[in-house]
Design a protein around this motif. Sequence first.
Motif, PDB file in Angstrom:
ATOM      1  N   MET B   1      -2.123  38.231  55.864  1.00 34.83           N
ATOM      2  CA  MET B   1      -3.368  37.480  56.091  1.00 34.83           C
ATOM      3  C   MET B   1      -3.545  36.376  55.051  1.00 34.83           C
ATOM      4  O   MET B   1      -3.311  36.600  53.870  1.00 34.83           O
ATOM      5  CB  MET B   1      -4.568  38.430  55.977  1.00 34.83           C
ATOM      6  CG  MET B   1      -4.846  39.179  57.267  1.00 34.83           C
ATOM      7  SD  MET B   1      -5.318  38.045  58.581  1.00 34.83           S
ATOM      8  CE  MET B   1      -4.738  38.946  59.996  1.00 34.83           C
ATOM      9  N   THR B   2      -4.010  35.247  55.489  1.00 36.31           N
ATOM     10  CA  THR B   2      -4.245  34.163  54.544  1.00 36.31           C
ATOM     11  C   THR B   2      -5.631  34.308  53.941  1.00 36.31           C
ATOM     12  O   THR B   2      -6.610  34.418  54.666  1.00 36.31           O
ATOM     13  CB  THR B   2      -4.210  32.792  55.254  1.00 36.31           C
ATOM     14  OG1 THR B   2      -3.922  33.022  56.610  1.00 36.31           O
ATOM     15  CG2 THR B   2      -3.237  31.866  54.607  1.00 36.31           C
ATOM     16  N   GLU B   3      -5.669  34.256  52.630  1.00 33.53           N
ATOM     17  CA  GLU B   3      -6.967  34.309  51.976  1.00 33.53           C
ATOM     18  C   GLU B   3      -7.639  32.963  52.084  1.00 33.53           C
ATOM     19  O   GLU B   3      -6.985  31.927  51.992  1.00 33.53           O
ATOM     20  CB  GLU B   3      -6.780  34.645  50.497  1.00 33.53           C
ATOM     21  CG  GLU B   3      -6.538  36.106  50.288  1.00 33.53           C
ATOM     22  CD  GLU B   3      -6.465  36.436  48.814  1.00 33.53           C
ATOM     23  OE1 GLU B   3      -6.791  35.573  47.980  1.00 33.53           O
ATOM     24  OE2 GLU B   3      -6.072  37.568  48.500  1.00 33.53           O
ATOM     25  N   ARG B   4      -8.927  32.974  52.292  1.00 31.40           N
ATOM     26  CA  ARG B   4      -9.660  31.719  52.348  1.00 31.40           C
ATOM     27  C   ARG B   4     -10.611  31.564  51.169  1.00 31.40           C
ATOM     28  O   ARG B   4     -10.785  30.487  50.629  1.00 31.40           O
ATOM     29  CB  ARG B   4     -10.443  31.620  53.674  1.00 31.40           C
ATOM     30  CG  ARG B   4      -9.563  31.254  54.857  1.00 31.40           C
ATOM     31  CD  ARG B   4      -9.112  29.810  54.717  1.00 31.40           C
ATOM     32  NE  ARG B   4      -7.982  29.444  55.542  1.00 31.40           N
ATOM     33  CZ  ARG B   4      -8.042  29.191  56.846  1.00 31.40           C
ATOM     34  NH1 ARG B   4      -9.176  29.279  57.491  1.00 31.40           N
ATOM     35  NH2 ARG B   4      -6.979  28.840  57.512  1.00 31.40           N
ATOM     36  N   LEU B   5     -11.277  32.664  50.807  1.00 31.49           N
ATOM     37  CA  LEU B   5     -12.200  32.601  49.677  1.00 31.49           C
ATOM     38  C   LEU B   5     -12.083  33.902  48.901  1.00 31.49           C
ATOM     39  O   LEU B   5     -12.193  34.981  49.467  1.00 31.49           O
ATOM     40  CB  LEU B   5     -13.635  32.405  50.175  1.00 31.49           C
ATOM     41  CG  LEU B   5     -14.691  32.250  49.083  1.00 31.49           C
ATOM     42  CD1 LEU B   5     -14.521  30.922  48.352  1.00 31.49           C
ATOM     43  CD2 LEU B   5     -16.088  32.320  49.669  1.00 31.49           C
ATOM     44  N   ARG B   6     -11.822  33.761  47.601  1.00 27.87           N
ATOM     45  CA  ARG B   6     -11.713  34.966  46.776  1.00 27.87           C
ATOM     46  C   ARG B   6     -12.844  34.946  45.748  1.00 27.87           C
ATOM     47  O   ARG B   6     -12.875  34.095  44.858  1.00 27.87           O
ATOM     48  CB  ARG B   6     -10.351  34.988  46.089  1.00 27.87           C
ATOM     49  CG  ARG B   6     -10.209  36.059  45.004  1.00 27.87           C
ATOM     50  CD  ARG B   6      -8.816  36.026  44.413  1.00 27.87           C
ATOM     51  NE  ARG B   6      -7.870  36.674  45.304  1.00 27.87           N
ATOM     52  CZ  ARG B   6      -7.638  37.996  45.292  1.00 27.87           C
ATOM     53  NH1 ARG B   6      -8.284  38.772  44.452  1.00 27.87           N
ATOM     54  NH2 ARG B   6      -6.761  38.512  46.117  1.00 27.87           N
ATOM     55  N   ALA B  70     -15.292  31.813  42.463  1.00 26.75           N
ATOM     56  CA  ALA B  70     -15.174  31.875  43.917  1.00 26.75           C
ATOM     57  C   ALA B  70     -14.132  30.847  44.314  1.00 26.75           C
ATOM     58  O   ALA B  70     -14.433  29.659  44.436  1.00 26.75           O
ATOM     59  CB  ALA B  70     -16.517  31.575  44.572  1.00 26.75           C
ATOM     60  N   LEU B  71     -12.886  31.286  44.439  1.00 29.90           N
ATOM     61  CA  LEU B  71     -11.793  30.353  44.684  1.00 29.90           C
ATOM     62  C   LEU B  71     -11.621  30.060  46.153  1.00 29.90           C
ATOM     63  O   LEU B  71     -11.359  30.948  46.956  1.00 29.90           O
ATOM     64  CB  LEU B  71     -10.486  30.934  44.139  1.00 29.90           C
ATOM     65  CG  LEU B  71     -10.400  31.026  42.620  1.00 29.90           C
ATOM     66  CD1 LEU B  71      -9.129  31.757  42.205  1.00 29.90           C
ATOM     67  CD2 LEU B  71     -10.457  29.630  42.004  1.00 29.90           C
ATOM     68  N   ALA B  78     -10.597  24.966  45.163  1.00 35.24           N
ATOM     69  CA  ALA B  78     -11.366  24.817  43.938  1.00 35.24           C
ATOM     70  C   ALA B  78     -12.171  26.067  43.687  1.00 35.24           C
ATOM     71  O   ALA B  78     -12.392  26.862  44.599  1.00 35.24           O
ATOM     72  CB  ALA B  78     -12.307  23.616  44.074  1.00 35.24           C
ATOM     73  N   ASP B  79     -12.615  26.239  42.447  1.00 42.09           N
ATOM     74  CA  ASP B  79     -13.536  27.324  42.141  1.00 42.09           C
ATOM     75  C   ASP B  79     -14.950  26.825  42.409  1.00 42.09           C
ATOM     76  O   ASP B  79     -15.477  26.001  41.667  1.00 42.09           O
ATOM     77  CB  ASP B  79     -13.373  27.737  40.677  1.00 42.09           C
ATOM     78  CG  ASP B  79     -14.378  28.802  40.285  1.00 42.09           C
ATOM     79  OD1 ASP B  79     -15.136  29.266  41.171  1.00 42.09           O
ATOM     80  OD2 ASP B  79     -14.411  29.164  39.088  1.00 42.09           O
ATOM     81  N   PRO B  84     -18.251  20.581  39.458  1.00 41.17           N
ATOM     82  CA  PRO B  84     -19.541  19.886  39.384  1.00 41.17           C
ATOM     83  C   PRO B  84     -20.203  19.786  40.764  1.00 41.17           C
ATOM     84  O   PRO B  84     -19.530  19.823  41.795  1.00 41.17           O
ATOM     85  CB  PRO B  84     -19.182  18.501  38.844  1.00 41.17           C
ATOM     86  CG  PRO B  84     -17.725  18.362  39.020  1.00 41.17           C
ATOM     87  CD  PRO B  84     -17.131  19.725  39.074  1.00 41.17           C
ATOM     88  N   GLU B  85     -21.532  19.650  40.733  1.00 42.08           N
ATOM     89  CA  GLU B  85     -22.311  19.631  41.970  1.00 42.08           C
ATOM     90  C   GLU B  85     -21.844  18.547  42.950  1.00 42.08           C
ATOM     91  O   GLU B  85     -21.813  18.762  44.154  1.00 42.08           O
ATOM     92  CB  GLU B  85     -23.797  19.458  41.612  1.00 42.08           C
ATOM     93  CG  GLU B  85     -24.752  19.252  42.777  1.00 42.08           C
ATOM     94  CD  GLU B  85     -24.756  20.400  43.790  1.00 42.08           C
ATOM     95  OE1 GLU B  85     -24.324  21.518  43.433  1.00 42.08           O
ATOM     96  OE2 GLU B  85     -25.176  20.169  44.927  1.00 42.08           O
TER      97      GLU B  85
END
Lengths: 344, 335, 295
Positions: B1-6, B70-71, B78-79, B84-85
């Motif tokens: 499975m491909t990770e999308r958000l860790r 949150a990668l 990006a994390d 930055p905002e």
Amino acid sequence: MSETPMIRTVDLAQHFPIRKGLPGRPGAVVRAIDGVSIDIPRRQVVGLVGESGSGKSTFGRAVMALDPPTSGRVEFDGTDLSQLSRAALAPYRRRMQMVFQDPFSSLNPRMSVAETLGMPLRFREGGAGRSERRDRAAEMLEMVGLPRSYLDRFPHEFSGGQRQRIGIARALMTSPDFLMADEVVSALDVSVQAQVLNLFARLQREMELTMLFITHDLAVVGHVSDIVAVMYLGRIVEIAPTRALFSGPRHPYTEALLSAAPSPVPGGARKRIILEGDVPSPVNPPSGCPFRTRCPYAIAACAEDRPALAAVGPDHRSACIRTDLDLMPATGRRTEAALEGSPG
Amino acid sequence: MTERLRVQDLSVHFRSERREVQVVHDLSFTLEAGRTLALVGESGSGKSVTSLALMGLLPPPPQSRTTGSALLEGRDGADLLGIPESRRRRLRGDRIAMIFQEPLTSLNPVHSVGAQLVEAIRSHRSVSRRAAWDRAEELLDEVGIPEPAARLASFPHELSGGMRQRVMIAIALALEPDVLIADEPTTALDVTVQAQILDLLRRVQERTGMAMLFITHDFGVVADIAHRTVVMYAGRMVEAGPTEDILRRPLMPYTSGLMASVPLLETAGTGRSELATIDGFVPDPAAPPAGCAFHPRCAHNRPGRCDVPPIAVEAPAPDRSIRCARWRELAEEVR
Amino acid sequence: MTAIPDTRPKMRGARFLQSRGMRRFFRHKLAVLGLAMITLIAVACIVGPWLLPHDMLDIDIRGRFSPPLTDTYLFGTDEMGRDLAARLFMAGRVSLMVGVAAMVLSTVVGTVIGLLAGHFGGALSTALMRFTDAFLCFPQIFLLLALAAFLEPDAMMITIIIALTSWMEIARIVAAEIRSLRERDFVTAARVSGASHAWIMFRELLPNAAGPIIVAATLTVARAILIEAYVSFLGYGIQPPLPSWGNMLNNAQQYLDSAPWLAIVPGVAITLAVTSFNFIGDGLRDALDARSDMP
Ligand SMILES: Nc1ncnc2c1ncn2[C@@H]1O[C@H](COP(=O)(O)OP(=O)(O)OP(=O)(O)O)[C@@H](O)[C@H]1O
Ligand SMILES: Nc1ncnc2c1ncn2[C@@H]1O[C@H](COP(=O)(O)OP(=O)(O)OP(=O)(O)O)[C@@H](O)[C@H]1O
Ligand code: SF4
Ligand SMILES: [Mg+2]
Ligand SMILES: [Mg+2]
């Protein structure tokens, strides 16, 4: 059953005018409820389910004689309430009480618990003295599982579940015969909802209450009711003893509702009926059967006459001309999964 | 499975009247392509705060403080918590989108549905107004709105609740995000409409392969839509694993208590048996109990074990996690 | 269910002062400043005239037009050599009294009309609100001046006139508030219990509308003071020799060049009093906002 039902509605209708178009011209009306005739037998719980806007609350308010109906009547213990004046209604008020949905708006924020609970007794003929009201209030608080020390507190100090208990205590102050509960657990978290549902079941048994229990949650209605009525666009489309309705629905809308209700029981390879479109507007409901615009089994004849609520089994009535259908029950899947899934 | 958000060790603190209150504690989970993760818990357990933290929509620093990472994987990964905002704003709506519980308040009442869709598209892609409008029509069609071309001109108040939620979903899907966060998207809807929306989300996910974080308090909905489930209590993960497993064999007393307390369709009309209840209330985040946050309400609470920190997260199976001091004994007892 | 030990304060008074609302009010710096200022002005007006060495009617021919801080004249003297401070404080009594009395009167009228309209709805509500709108249609100043010119303007009459031209806003605020409260379940619960109209209006509805009424009333004091000053300045209000801040200004306009303090002193008093009441009103609005009162 020869006993007079506690509540009987006869062709009850409530139409709200909505201002639209030019003044002077007769505007449109919302047919919030339209020809509802049901009985609520003594000591029974009738559950009323239906989607938002189907007219459940309007029906409840009409039963409580809060709004005079457009046509039809409500009989309480054999007496036609719509004929009574405000004063003549007073003795009946004591015998019928209600519990509300929103635990935050149902208690006056400026009144202590003792004052809130004392109110139903205050307006009784003769009226009850302050200490009598207080004693009764304390008794009722304990009945709903709250300590008597809460008497002098104010609503903002309580959680939703506690407020709901106070609302129930208020309704029980006059020892009513009939209790109307409109979405009383919808605003509560599940763990609190269970507490309140258990409380209702206990009180109903102990005080031999007759109840109209309004909710949109099928599992809840199945749990609390002896009889279930299903409402769609202001009409009752099916009414039956709970078991019969859940295990053998006879109206396509009931089937769709049951199949759409999410259930946490795992392993349910349940066929799901996804209805098309939205509920039509109660301002101009479809001709014939109100459900025909979304019904998967509709035929041409469905558009012609409004199907009457007709007997399809013992105490079981349905308003659908397709009596030939074999519809899917709520338990339309493996029963062992149900038993295994309920955690011990 | 491909990770999308860790998501790793996500914590959120709020500052109120000079005190810092932690409402999310070291939360970790992973969203995978084409899969749905449910975040379940009672009111106040920190579900919405978690989703807002990931979207960068919490009040700015002195009022709230977010730590952890949150990668976001893949193209310009990006994390989300570290960038930055300005950069996060570019990712929001494009790579990661969100839908809310109350669609009426999240749609702008003074703009037509079409204008809002076009705005969503053109804020991230340089396409012509014409092309964006065509795409908007396509999107409305995709979310099952009849006569999409005509509906583009409608205003939010002219639509039913279910229709509005469909529009919200169309806006969220406009740029084919990799990650969709849905915070109780069906709680305000009727069951038949809820079934429609869940069905729609499932179909969209199958087609686009997006990863979904689905927030709800309803185990029925969880059973319906989620592949994996994280149960939250007082801002902490207390149990996680494949949905089917958790529903069949909940290990944490809170999870099993919660599940036992909902009436089931399957047992309707079989007489009013007592529902199991959980005594007491969710703790105040400003004064959390020591040790297991659930211990004051737990029937299996053992003083000296449950009320002393820290309660470690353990893995009863390769796929599952649990935060309970006594899970092993309790699992034995059940057997 | 586990009972929670009762640790909270029981007394109503204590509850009030420690309530979130009051804390919010005291966090509002300008409101606290306004409250302090008004207290100061009121105390000065009440006790000031006794403490000062001169009576407001004492005439000191040689000391005419003394600027402030001459001898024992704190704010100087006027064209007849009367002590301006003594006159200012006496005038303050009149102006503040008129302001507060007009507020009480207009609040009572506005609340009663708003309560009836909001509670009963239907034709009565339509009639009452039309009546209110009709009053609002007149330009207030025109109405005031016409009434003042026509009637004998003593302090009582001015108060009544001001109240008659300023109750409408409160009536509308109260009617709107009551209409929304009326739909709340606790009111239905009272109806189900068989409560009378009077009980519902005065026990269920009115206490819950208190916040907006108090805010509107506070702002009405500010406006009433200003209106009194305005009308008296034009010479139709409180008549000399009874001083008011407004007619002190009227008097002062002839000497603007030679004795500007005659205008500045009462002018500053009016400004301070009016802004203070406005600040207090703003503070109360934040503190009593019903939404933030309910957890
Ligand atoms: N006072 C009113 N004036 C006009 N229309 C009304 C009024 N009360 C209810 N209605 C309309 O009547 C219909 C039925 O409303 P009702 O509140 O009885 O539905 P309900 O089944 O209780 O819905 P819910 O589940 O959302 O509470 C709705 O279309 C509603 O908009
Ligand atoms: N902006 C904020 N400032 C301070 N505290 C906040 C803020 N937002 C949320 N909280 C607190 O954080 C905790 C978690 O709230 P959250 O909204 O995440 O709960 P939830 O799980 O989404 O509940 P629900 O099911 O009611 O939506 C609550 O105690 C809440 O009071
Ligand atoms: S009458 Fe026709 S449309 Fe109505 S429910 Fe029955 S089959 Fe469906
Ligand atoms: Mg309702
Ligand atoms: Mg939330």
